[in-house]
Design a protein around this motif. Sequence first.
Motif, PDB file in Angstrom:
ATOM      1  N   ALA A 280       0.838  -1.193   0.000  1.00 33.93           N
ATOM      2  CA  ALA A 280       0.000   0.000   0.000  1.00 33.93           C
ATOM      3  C   ALA A 280       0.878   1.250   0.000  1.00 33.93           C
ATOM      4  O   ALA A 280       1.890   1.313   0.707  1.00 33.93           O
ATOM      5  CB  ALA A 280      -0.912   0.002   1.217  1.00 33.93           C
ATOM      6  N   GLY A 281       0.472   2.216  -0.820  1.00 40.73           N
ATOM      7  CA  GLY A 281       1.257   3.431  -0.974  1.00 40.73           C
ATOM      8  C   GLY A 281       2.237   3.382  -2.126  1.00 40.73           C
ATOM      9  O   GLY A 281       2.807   4.410  -2.507  1.00 40.73           O
TER      10      GLY A 281
ATOM     11  N   SER B  81     -12.936   6.840  -7.523  1.00 45.40           N
ATOM     12  CA  SER B  81     -12.070   6.170  -6.551  1.00 45.40           C
ATOM     13  C   SER B  81     -10.591   6.257  -6.900  1.00 45.40           C
ATOM     14  O   SER B  81      -9.731   5.999  -6.043  1.00 45.40           O
ATOM     15  CB  SER B  81     -12.477   4.699  -6.416  1.00 45.40           C
TER      16      SER B  81
ATOM     17  N   ARG C 190      -4.917   9.803  -8.325  1.00 41.00           N
ATOM     18  CA  ARG C 190      -3.930   8.760  -8.030  1.00 41.00           C
ATOM     19  C   ARG C 190      -3.477   8.037  -9.297  1.00 41.00           C
ATOM     20  O   ARG C 190      -2.318   7.643  -9.402  1.00 41.00           O
ATOM     21  CB  ARG C 190      -4.511   7.730  -7.056  1.00 41.00           C
TER      22      ARG C 190
ATOM     23  N   SER D 119       0.037   5.763  -5.151  1.00 43.64           N
ATOM     24  CA  SER D 119      -0.676   5.710  -3.868  1.00 43.64           C
ATOM     25  C   SER D 119      -1.685   4.564  -3.840  1.00 43.64           C
ATOM     26  O   SER D 119      -2.851   4.737  -3.455  1.00 43.64           O
ATOM     27  CB  SER D 119      -1.401   7.043  -3.612  1.00 43.64           C
ATOM     28  N   LEU D 120      -1.217   3.398  -4.232  1.00 46.07           N
ATOM     29  CA  LEU D 120      -2.111   2.250  -4.336  1.00 46.07           C
ATOM     30  C   LEU D 120      -2.658   1.839  -2.977  1.00 46.07           C
ATOM     31  O   LEU D 120      -1.975   1.949  -1.943  1.00 46.07           O
ATOM     32  CB  LEU D 120      -1.386   1.079  -4.997  1.00 46.07           C
ATOM     33  N   LYS D 121      -3.889   1.357  -3.002  1.00 47.39           N
ATOM     34  CA  LYS D 121      -4.584   0.922  -1.803  1.00 47.39           C
ATOM     35  C   LYS D 121      -4.991  -0.551  -1.953  1.00 47.39           C
ATOM     36  O   LYS D 121      -5.150  -1.026  -3.075  1.00 47.39           O
ATOM     37  CB  LYS D 121      -5.848   1.761  -1.600  1.00 47.39           C
ATOM     38  N   PRO D 122      -5.200  -1.253  -0.849  1.00 47.99           N
ATOM     39  CA  PRO D 122      -5.663  -2.648  -0.961  1.00 47.99           C
ATOM     40  C   PRO D 122      -6.946  -2.785  -1.788  1.00 47.99           C
ATOM     41  O   PRO D 122      -7.122  -3.784  -2.480  1.00 47.99           O
ATOM     42  CB  PRO D 122      -5.889  -3.040   0.496  1.00 47.99           C
ATOM     43  N   ASP D 123      -7.801  -1.767  -1.761  1.00 51.01           N
ATOM     44  CA  ASP D 123      -9.034  -1.800  -2.558  1.00 51.01           C
ATOM     45  C   ASP D 123      -8.778  -1.754  -4.059  1.00 51.01           C
ATOM     46  O   ASP D 123      -9.688  -1.995  -4.849  1.00 51.01           O
ATOM     47  CB  ASP D 123      -9.952  -0.633  -2.174  1.00 51.01           C
ATOM     48  N   ASP D 124      -7.562  -1.432  -4.447  1.00 56.33           N
ATOM     49  CA  ASP D 124      -7.222  -1.424  -5.874  1.00 56.33           C
ATOM     50  C   ASP D 124      -6.882  -2.822  -6.391  1.00 56.33           C
ATOM     51  O   ASP D 124      -6.672  -3.011  -7.591  1.00 56.33           O
ATOM     52  CB  ASP D 124      -6.037  -0.501  -6.136  1.00 56.33           C
TER      53      ASP D 124
ATOM     54  N   VAL E  75      -2.445  -5.384  -4.017  1.00 57.52           N
ATOM     55  CA  VAL E  75      -1.895  -4.376  -3.110  1.00 57.52           C
ATOM     56  C   VAL E  75      -2.047  -4.894  -1.690  1.00 57.52           C
ATOM     57  O   VAL E  75      -3.158  -5.127  -1.209  1.00 57.52           O
ATOM     58  CB  VAL E  75      -2.616  -3.028  -3.266  1.00 57.52           C
TER      59      VAL E  75
ATOM     60  N   SER F 295      -1.598  -4.677   2.463  1.00 56.70           N
ATOM     61  CA  SER F 295      -1.721  -3.616   3.486  1.00 56.70           C
ATOM     62  C   SER F 295      -0.558  -3.638   4.457  1.00 56.70           C
ATOM     63  O   SER F 295       0.267  -4.529   4.464  1.00 56.70           O
ATOM     64  CB  SER F 295      -3.031  -3.784   4.246  1.00 56.70           C
TER      65      SER F 295
END
Length: 121
Positions: free
Chosen positions: A14-15, A62, A66, A84-89, A119, A121
Amino acid sequence: QVQLVESGGGLVQAGGSLRLSCAASGSIFSINDLAWPRQAPGKQRELVAAITRGGTTNYADSVKDRFTISRDNAKNTVYLQMNSLKPDDTAVYYCNADLRRAVWSGYSSYWGQGTQVTVSS
């Protein structure tokens, strides 16, 4: 035959960032819109980003600010820079092209095989 081949997926924290590429090859006369839809497990496919031949872009709320979609018309290639990737991606990301194979043919939609983005966390 027309092929869309994605690359650049993988595992990232993440990130972090990833850059996806999709190259179209084969008998292609022109490419109109290009897009990156994605599908996460148990969820419907959603449009992440799209770009017209002239460069007009559209993003899902969403991923705005980014992700950046771009294209190289000379190379029949579309890119997706993901920051800035997130687990939801986490999803399979597909390449979708609206193209025509000859001057006398209409536009049809073509899909790549997909590339996994995970991604952590």
